[in-house]
Design a protein around this motif. Structure first.
Motif, short mmCIF file in Angstrom:
data_model
loop_
_atom_site.label_atom_id
_atom_site.label_comp_id
_atom_site.label_asym_id
_atom_site.label_seq_id
_atom_site.Cartn_x
_atom_site.Cartn_y
_atom_site.Cartn_z
N LEU A 38 83.10 -5.33 23.75
CA LEU A 38 83.36 -6.05 22.52
C LEU A 38 84.07 -7.35 22.85
CD1 LEU A 38 83.61 -5.97 19.35
CD2 LEU A 38 85.83 -4.92 19.73
N GLU A 39 83.55 -8.45 22.34
CA GLU A 39 84.20 -9.74 22.53
C GLU A 39 84.70 -10.21 21.17
OE1 GLU A 39 83.21 -14.24 24.08
OE2 GLU A 39 81.95 -12.58 24.73
N LEU A 40 85.99 -10.12 20.98
CA LEU A 40 86.59 -10.48 19.70
C LEU A 40 87.18 -11.88 19.80
CD1 LEU A 40 87.22 -9.51 16.88
CD2 LEU A 40 89.30 -8.46 17.76
N VAL A 41 86.50 -12.82 19.19
CA VAL A 41 86.92 -14.22 19.28
C VAL A 41 87.64 -14.64 18.00
CG1 VAL A 41 86.10 -16.59 19.55
CG2 VAL A 41 85.01 -14.74 20.82
N THR A 125 88.75 -10.63 6.57
CA THR A 125 87.48 -10.97 5.92
C THR A 125 86.28 -10.64 6.81
OG1 THR A 125 87.76 -13.23 6.76
CG2 THR A 125 88.43 -12.80 4.47
N ASP A 126 86.50 -10.50 8.12
CA ASP A 126 85.42 -10.12 9.04
C ASP A 126 85.36 -8.62 9.28
OD1 ASP A 126 84.72 -12.77 9.26
OD2 ASP A 126 85.68 -13.08 11.20
N GLY A 127 86.19 -7.83 8.55
CA GLY A 127 86.16 -6.38 8.68
C GLY A 127 86.97 -5.84 9.84
N ILE A 128 87.78 -6.67 10.46
CA ILE A 128 88.64 -6.24 11.56
C ILE A 128 89.91 -5.61 10.98
CG2 ILE A 128 89.92 -7.01 13.61
CD1 ILE A 128 86.89 -7.40 13.85
#
Length: 156
Positions: A38-41, A125-128
């Motif tokens: 997973l690349e969480l930017v 807002t991105d569901g994180i």
């Protein structure tokens, strides 16, 4: 993969606090043969905060005060904030009106040590989901007039 496999889950069956602990959880996780990197930017912006203020073997008003204070800080940043209280007397019975959503987690009461903590989860807002917790300092000396006050000196 098998679509009938239930997702991982974690359920608190008994609360516990340092130093004596005494809490327990039930954890289920299916066998995973391979993890996808997973690349969480970008997290996105926080849109809501949910939380629980937990107390064991201390006055129920303490959990309510923690929840109220945390909501006060969060409401300065966003309107969608809910923080419930989960109050345990230690007798195996939960206090009435404690606003719990953990099912029968209170049936077993809590461990032998008094404790107070708050757990917060922010959803973006991105569901994180970003989670954090903070608990009462159990290293406070018995001479202290306020057991919830943090000390800057090591306890001897």
């Amino acid at each position: 993969g098998n679509d009938d496999t239930p997702p991982p889950s974690l359920r608190v069956t008994r609360r516990g606090a340092a130093p004596a602990g005494g809490g327990s959880v039930e954890f289920y996780c299916p066998i995973v043969k391979e993890l996808t990197p997973l690349e969480l930017v970008d997290f996105g912006k926080v849109k809501r905060v949910r939380g629980t203020a937990v107390s064991c073997r201390i006055p129920p008003s303490s959990a309510a005060r923690v929840a109220h204070a945390a909501k006060g800080v969060m409401h300065r940043l966003l309107p969608d904030v809910w923080i419930h209280t989960d109050v345990h007397s230690g007798s195996g019975r939960k206090r009435k009106g404690a606003g719990d959503r953990t099912g029968d987690a209170s049936a077993a009461g809590c461990g032998p040590s008094p404790g107070l903590g708050v757990l917060l989860t922010a959803t973006t807002t991105d569901g994180i989901c970003l989670s954090t917790e903070c608990s009462m300092n159990h290293n406070v000396s018995s001479e202290s007039s306020n057991p919830y006050q943090q000390q800057n000196q090591p306890v001897e």
